[in-house]
Enzyme design. Sequence first.
Site, PDB file in Angstrom:
ATOM      1  N   ILE A 154       0.828  -1.202   0.000  1.00 20.33           N
ATOM      2  CA  ILE A 154       0.000   0.000   0.000  1.00 20.33           C
ATOM      3  C   ILE A 154       0.865   1.255   0.000  1.00 20.33           C
ATOM      4  O   ILE A 154       0.617   2.196  -0.755  1.00 20.33           O
ATOM      5  CB  ILE A 154      -0.958  -0.013   1.210  1.00 20.33           C
ATOM      6  CG1 ILE A 154      -1.932  -1.187   1.093  1.00 20.33           C
ATOM      7  CG2 ILE A 154      -1.715   1.307   1.324  1.00 20.33           C
ATOM      8  CD1 ILE A 154      -2.793  -1.410   2.310  1.00 20.33           C
ATOM      9  N   CYS A 232      -3.931   5.789   7.936  1.00 19.16           N
ATOM     10  CA  CYS A 232      -4.974   4.903   7.417  1.00 19.16           C
ATOM     11  C   CYS A 232      -4.536   3.446   7.507  1.00 19.16           C
ATOM     12  O   CYS A 232      -5.049   2.592   6.782  1.00 19.16           O
ATOM     13  CB  CYS A 232      -5.297   5.254   5.958  1.00 19.16           C
ATOM     14  SG  CYS A 232      -6.041   6.873   5.743  1.00 19.16           S
ATOM     15  N   GLU A 263     -11.165   0.730  18.878  1.00 18.60           N
ATOM     16  CA  GLU A 263     -12.284   0.790  17.941  1.00 18.60           C
ATOM     17  C   GLU A 263     -13.374  -0.180  18.377  1.00 18.60           C
ATOM     18  O   GLU A 263     -13.063  -1.255  18.908  1.00 18.60           O
ATOM     19  CB  GLU A 263     -11.800   0.447  16.521  1.00 18.60           C
ATOM     20  CG  GLU A 263     -10.821   1.457  15.952  1.00 18.60           C
ATOM     21  CD  GLU A 263     -10.393   1.130  14.518  1.00 18.60           C
ATOM     22  OE1 GLU A 263     -10.930   0.155  13.945  1.00 18.60           O
ATOM     23  OE2 GLU A 263      -9.539   1.840  13.970  1.00 18.60           O
ATOM     24  N   HIS A 281     -12.729   3.936  10.015  1.00 25.44           N
ATOM     25  CA  HIS A 281     -12.030   2.788   9.427  1.00 25.44           C
ATOM     26  C   HIS A 281     -12.626   2.428   8.066  1.00 25.44           C
ATOM     27  O   HIS A 281     -13.081   1.303   7.818  1.00 25.44           O
ATOM     28  CB  HIS A 281     -12.105   1.580  10.361  1.00 25.44           C
ATOM     29  CG  HIS A 281     -10.941   0.641  10.196  1.00 25.44           C
ATOM     30  ND1 HIS A 281     -10.342   0.001  11.245  1.00 25.44           N
ATOM     31  CD2 HIS A 281     -10.261   0.227   9.100  1.00 25.44           C
ATOM     32  CE1 HIS A 281      -9.350  -0.757  10.807  1.00 25.44           C
ATOM     33  NE2 HIS A 281      -9.294  -0.633   9.493  1.00 25.44           N
ATOM     34  N   LEU A 282     -12.545   3.398   7.156  1.00 17.97           N
ATOM     35  CA  LEU A 282     -13.121   3.241   5.823  1.00 17.97           C
ATOM     36  C   LEU A 282     -12.091   2.879   4.756  1.00 17.97           C
ATOM     37  O   LEU A 282     -12.428   2.837   3.577  1.00 17.97           O
ATOM     38  CB  LEU A 282     -13.819   4.552   5.406  1.00 17.97           C
ATOM     39  CG  LEU A 282     -14.969   5.047   6.276  1.00 17.97           C
ATOM     40  CD1 LEU A 282     -15.509   6.358   5.724  1.00 17.97           C
ATOM     41  CD2 LEU A 282     -16.074   4.000   6.366  1.00 17.97           C
ATOM     42  N   ALA A 284     -10.777   0.340   3.479  1.00 18.84           N
ATOM     43  CA  ALA A 284     -11.094  -0.711   2.500  1.00 18.84           C
ATOM     44  C   ALA A 284     -12.551  -0.662   2.055  1.00 18.84           C
ATOM     45  O   ALA A 284     -13.020  -1.575   1.373  1.00 18.84           O
ATOM     46  CB  ALA A 284     -10.794  -2.079   3.103  1.00 18.84           C
TER      47      ALA A 284
END
Length: 531
Positions: A154, A232, A263, A281-282, A284
């Site tokens: 990534i 991220c 979380e 936690h977006l 993915a």
Amino acid sequence: MAPKVLVSDKLSETAVQIFRDRGIEVDFEPSLGKDKDKLAEVIGKYDGLAIRSATKVTEKLLAHADNLKVVGRAGIGTDNVDKVAASKKGVIVMNTPFGNMITTAEHAIAMMFAVARQIPEASASTHAGKWEKSKFMGVELTAKTLGVIGAGNIGGIVCERALGLKMKVIAYDPFLSEERADKLGVEKVDLDTLLARADFITLHVPLTDQTRNILSREALEKTKKGVRIINCARGGLVDEQALADLLKSGHVAGAAFDVFAEEPATENPLFGLPNVVCTPHLGASTTEAQENVALQVAEQMSNYLLSGAVENALNMPSVTAEEAKTMGPWVKLAGHLGTFVGQLTDEPIDSIEILYNGTVAKMNLEALNCAVIAGIMQATNPDVNMVSAPVIAKERGIGLSTTTQDKSGVFDGYVKLTVKTDQRTRSIAGTVFSDGKPRFIQIKGINIDAEIGEHMLYTTNKDTPGMIGTLGGILGENQVNIANFTLGRNETNGDAIAMLYLDAPLPRDVQDKLIATGLFQQVRPLQFNVA
């Protein structure tokens, strides 16, 4: 019987259909992962478990999973899986590290834009009917220095996208080679240099003991004044309280976080601060990524359950489907070598040495090592497999060393196993013939050619006349049928061995009769899994 898989979280119907199309029985229960008690009741029926993040694969759950062979996580993070307990149980844990790479990288870039231009606050202000044009003064990304912590899959995509935005990119990653850095077009630096030079810092590393709080208070205080921090990757990489303090003091100009130390995050030191962009936690969370990781995990689990191919496993060496075909006979041989030594060794093992010669030396040696160790351990614990065996060996302090060499001798390739204890050293070698069948070719330095069967008998003695007649006579008198009989010796009147492939297990009373002759140093019935 067809393997059976449980899908206990939300996966797409297309992914579920992949299991069915591959001939795997599948139960799709997308809400079951939230009911740990019910999941524990039924998990014992399944060979595979496909999950996202809702299902918690704990040691307690694994205690009920007697048939489970693989857990597949649709996504990268496996914080919800007890990998140590899974390894001890012999369960492979797979993830899908490539299905959401682009999506997560794009979210990091989007968060960088958002914090650079204060887009969320400006949007909320405008929705509220305010026109605070002068309040939201941003900065350009062009010509700014981006510090990337972690230049793997990534992080590498983020580097490429940032270079396209005409940013200067520096990267800190202990595993980043100069060649890879040159290919990415980034400058490789140490962490302190990155902290001092970067206008923006983005994190793309897993959460480990080494990376936890990598941006500690001390590290954050070394950053350039006016820096903006983007995370991220994983919660826990940044000291959130320290970051909040530096945001309040003005040293840090902004932050954009998609992940948090705890979380779901309902409270956090970063919440409510100006120019802090937060998302739940977006990383993915795109339709493409969710579909990709679901399809990928279904394919990976199917490949393993049907062919033994191991892809993206976190607790076992990966073996491609092609490797699984080529290596299959060698994996069996490796297991047989270990099984032989394991059944003959009664005292604790100090070290395991494996020599790979010729063609086999170019194969996936990590997987072959696992097969050898599993064969050794199964002599005392039949439930051990290629996943759990290395863990058990490590816990027992057993040393492992491997050596490779070019072809030597008459065989295109062979494997030699040497096991040392405080009392003795024991060795055996084997090869795979062109018919795909493993053979033992040397024991105790004595050359032989022994076919491997389910029921075998191994004897050692001094090379004297009449030994073969005595051995064959006693077996014949007791109706023990011999399928194959192999002999070997190191020299005339020296040490001799025999390996017999029997049609059935050697009865205990027949073993006692052979021992009672006083002619044999060892009389050991052996069992091998040749299925």
